[in-house]
Design an enzyme around this catalytic site. Structure first.
Site, mmCIF file in Angstrom:
data_model
loop_
_atom_site.group_PDB
_atom_site.id
_atom_site.type_symbol
_atom_site.label_atom_id
_atom_site.label_comp_id
_atom_site.label_asym_id
_atom_site.label_seq_id
_atom_site.Cartn_x
_atom_site.Cartn_y
_atom_site.Cartn_z
ATOM 1 N N ASN A 1 0.808 -1.224 0.000
ATOM 2 C CA ASN A 1 0.000 0.000 0.000
ATOM 3 C C ASN A 1 0.841 1.275 0.000
ATOM 4 O O ASN A 1 0.388 2.322 0.455
ATOM 5 C CB ASN A 1 -0.965 0.002 1.201
ATOM 6 C CG ASN A 1 -1.873 -1.209 1.197
ATOM 7 O OD1 ASN A 1 -2.410 -1.582 0.154
ATOM 8 N ND2 ASN A 1 -2.022 -1.856 2.349
ATOM 9 N N ARG A 2 2.069 1.160 -0.499
ATOM 10 C CA ARG A 2 2.998 2.293 -0.594
ATOM 11 C C ARG A 2 3.371 2.883 0.766
ATOM 12 O O ARG A 2 3.837 4.017 0.857
ATOM 13 C CB ARG A 2 2.418 3.408 -1.488
ATOM 14 C CG ARG A 2 2.239 2.997 -2.960
ATOM 15 C CD ARG A 2 3.540 2.451 -3.527
ATOM 16 N NE ARG A 2 3.556 2.345 -4.975
ATOM 17 C CZ ARG A 2 3.311 1.237 -5.657
ATOM 18 N NH1 ARG A 2 2.995 0.115 -5.014
ATOM 19 N NH2 ARG A 2 3.390 1.218 -6.971
#
Length: 223
Positions: free
Chosen positions: A200-201
């Site tokens: 999810n970065r």
């Protein structure tokens, strides 16, 4: 059949990849950045088997602040920093003569890792340069003489002619002198950031920053 001249271009923004779940925590870090680098470098080279894990992007800027980058091979690292060799008359050599501040980037993409170093580059001593030069293959020693790195040449033939002349002057087995305008730089780090890709970065970015007393402060950066 699609006409190659009218093919739909690839969209780089659509090339999304989910990174690994395991990350990097402060408690896992070594006491200093060079020890931590040694851990990750060994994992990249021996465990992951990356091709040329010592390849790094060296970024410099000239006296006017104009940046330039290129890929260079790391040849040594120790408690004093990171060492690479080049022609002092190359663009990076001229940049460093005017502005010694430099950035190094190790892009270990298959591991979803990168290491970013900022610091000051200083020339290594001539004895250290000569010792490394002697370890280079004979052809690479000749190449260091044949190429006036970053200068404009008329053709490939000009370069190969210069090499052939040197090969005749210094045949295999004969010692090649160290070029006077060629040598090493040691980058003394001021910061060393270890970047680990996460889902999810929400990546892990842990940075060592040098203190005035020689110790290191560890900072977590927002991804």
């Amino acid at each position: 059949m699609t006409d190659r001249h009218h093919a739909v271009p690839l969209d780089p923004a659509s090339m999304r990849k989910q990174y690994r779940a395991d990350g990097l925590a402060e408690g896992e870090l070594a006491d200093g950045p060079m020890e931590q680098f040694a851990r990750w470098f060994r994992q990249a080279a021996e465990e992951a088997g990356l091709v040329e894990p010592n390849a790094m992007v060296v970024s410099t800027a000239d006296a006017d602040g104009r940046p330039s980058s290129r890929t260079v091979l790391l040849k040594q690292y120790d408690g004093q920093g990171f060492v690479f060799f080049t022609n002092y008359g190359s663009r990076k050599g001229l940049d460093l003569a005017a502005n010694p501040y430099v950035s190094l980037l190790f892009p270990w993409l298959p591991l979803a890792r990168q290491v970013v170093v900022t610091g000051v580059a200083r020339r290594t001593g001539r004895d250290e340069t000569a010792a490394y030069f002697r370890t280079r293959p004979h052809g690479s020693q000749l190449g260091a003489w044949a190429s006036e790195q970053s200068s404009v040449i008329r053709s490939r033939d000009e370069l190969e002619a210069a090499y052939a002349e040197l090969a005749a002057r210094y045949p295999e087995g004969e010692q090649v002198p160290v070029p006077p305008n060629w040598g090493g730089y040691r980058v003394a780090p001021e910061t060393v950031e270890f970047w680990q890709g996460r889902e999810n970065r929400l990546h892990d970015r842990l940075r060592y920053a040098a203190e005035a007393d020689g110790s290191w402060r560890v900072e977590r950066l927002s991804p």
